[in-house]
Design an enzyme around this catalytic site. Structure first.
Site, PDB file in Angstrom:
ATOM      1  CB  CYS A 327      -0.987  -0.036   1.155  1.00  0.00           C
ATOM      2  SG  CYS A 327      -2.431   1.033   0.884  1.00  0.00           S
ATOM      3  CG  HIS A 425      -3.879  -3.361   3.673  1.00  0.00           C
ATOM      4  ND1 HIS A 425      -2.633  -2.998   4.142  1.00  0.00           N
ATOM      5  CD2 HIS A 425      -4.443  -2.228   3.169  1.00  0.00           C
ATOM      6  CE1 HIS A 425      -2.452  -1.698   3.954  1.00  0.00           C
ATOM      7  NE2 HIS A 425      -3.529  -1.216   3.362  1.00  0.00           N
TER       8      HIS A 425
END
Length: 479
Positions: A327, A425
């Site tokens: 991310c 994630h």
């Protein structure tokens, strides 16, 4: 409602354990936290985000997480400011002083979410935030006594004996609380006790005599608690690395977020996960440098450079080391990051670390969605979630890391295959993905199920509470 004498006294853990224990008794249980402050968040099936602790508590209850379980989430973006998320959606940013004026407007939404949960459950277990004794923040409070009084929810106060001074913690709370607030407290618990409980019997009686609150239990330290995700980053630097042959180095930056992405590596005996605090160099023996998520990507990139970690990372790559970005960490690895509208801080742009030929631009829509698919190279399955503003594009995206079930691709791989990044994630919670990563580093992977590890830990914590608390008595205190 479980309130604490301070942060990190074990509120999240005890609520999760009670959720599982009462669920095992056949009750429909749901968790609730009016206001949370954490950069460790989870995506919900209804398209929002909540604190990771409430997602774990939902797992303990055997239900899908919902934005109603944590209607107000504050995600710190600086020392004094935070992004405000209401029922899973970003509604603005505020400095700490200004946020005090937001709270009266948010109380109605908090009570509405609570009422929706209450209609669905036999028992709602509510978690407070920080300390019940923060009387300087009592005006317009929605996190502790302000919520308790508004919703007429009785309170149990939790103290932490492990940090010392638990008698003063609890007696001091009684001394400073408004009498009407103190009257909401039905009793107290003492958490994280080590040794012979008989040695603290007098301590429990002294607290009772000074407060008038009954002692509801002394909870011994629970080692299984360490297998559940941490809510905040304060304990990261204190993590002890493993003794495995494969060293994975993780730079700990100020805005580190969703760091539970790292927890599954604890299942791998061959891995030594080294959390590198500021002021230390990245370890030269690292096989992989993993850049985790960030809530303040451009600011954290500046901090990364100020530590000289960009120099360490370049040397690591020259030595043939591997790099992985998750991310915000993925965004940092590119050639540039642009946040023209200031979604994660002051508007601006910055050159990236240049290890991936991609560029990232922050746009107006935050992507919050579950993700499921397989690895492009190895077919290893994954399931996780996306939670980001930025979109990345560039030549290295033509070598994607993942392909979703709907055919979309994610991530990028450098031309030499040593630098990789992804927005997903929870990627390494999947045993197949962990094993694929470790295979590139000369390992194998255990194949252990992280999901089953969480379930087992929740069962163990529930059994621990069953053994040391009178759960029937606690249940009689609920309205």
């Amino acid at each position: 409602m479980l309130q604490g004498t301070g942060s990190d006294v074990g509120k999240s853990l005890i609520v999760a354990g009670l959720c599982r224990a009462y669920r095992k008794r056949g009750l429909r249980v749901l968790p609730f936290k009016p206001q949370n402050m954490s950069n460790n968040a989870a995506a919900t099936q209804d398209g929002g985000e909540i604190g990771r602790a409430q997602a774990v508590q939902a797992l303990a209850c055997g239900v899908a997480p919902s934005v109603d379980m944590n209607p107000v989430l504050l995600k710190p973006q600086s020392g004094t400011g935070a992004q405000i998320i209401l029922r899973g959606a970003v509604i603005g940013n505020a400095q700490a002083r200004d946020y005090q004026e937001w709270k009266p407007r948010l109380l109605g939404d908090v009570l509405e979410s609570f009422a929706r949960l209450a209609r669905r459950a036999d028992l709602v277990l509510v978690e407070g935030a920080g300390s019940a004794s923060e009387i300087n923040l009592r005006k317009n409070d929605i996190a502790n006594m302000g919520f308790s009084r508004a919703a007429d929810v009785p309170v149990i106060l939790l103290g932490d004996i492990d940090r010392g001074g638990v008698i003063a913690q609890i007696v001091g709370a009684k001394a400073v609380l408004d009498p009407a607030d103190a009257a909401m407290i039905q009793g107290f618990l003492v958490n994280k006790f080590r040794g012979d409980p008989a040695l603290f019997a007098d301590g429990m009686r002294l607290i009772e005599s000074h407060t008038g609150w009954p002692a509801l239990g002394l909870i011994p330290f629970c080692s299984e608690a360490g297998r559940l995700p941490a809510e905040d980053s304060f304990g990261l630097a204190g993590r002890r690395p493993g003794s495995g042959k494969i060293t994975i180095a993780v730079p700990v930056l100020p805005g580190i977020a969703n760091f539970d992405d790292l927890d599954p590596f604890a299942l791998e005996d061959e891995v030594s996960l080294v959390m590198t605090p500021r002021g230390q160099t990245l370890p030269v023996e690292a096989a992989l440098v993993l850049l985790p998520g960030s809530k303040t990507t451009i600011a954290d990139l500046a901090a990364f450079r100020s530590e000289g970690w960009d120099i360490d990372l370049a040397a690591h790559v020259r030595r043939g080391g591997h790099v992985f970005g998750l991310c915000g960490g993925y965004q940092m690895l590119g050639k540039s990051i642009r946040d023209s509208l200031g979604f994660e801080g002051p508007p601006g742009a910055a050159p990236g670390l240049g290890l991936l030929d991609i560029h990232t631009e922050f746009l107006g829509e935050k992507i919050l969605a579950p993700a499921r698919g397989v690895g492009v190279e190895d077919g290893a399955p994954f399931k996780g979630y996306e939670m980001h503003f930025g979109k990345s594009f560039g030549p290295d995206c033509a070598r994607p890391l993942l392909v979703f079930e709907d055919g979309r691709t994610d991530g990028a791989i450098s031309a030499n295959g040593r630098v990789r990044g992804s927005y997903v994630h929870g990627l390494f919670a999947e045993a197949a993905q962990r094993s694929a990563l470790l295979a590139r580093l000369g390992g194998a992977g255990s194949g252990a199920s992280y999901e089953q590890t969480l379930e087992d830990a929740l069962d163990a914590v529930a059994a621990h509470l069953e053994a040391h608390l009178d759960l029937d008595l606690l249940l009689t205190l609920a309205r």
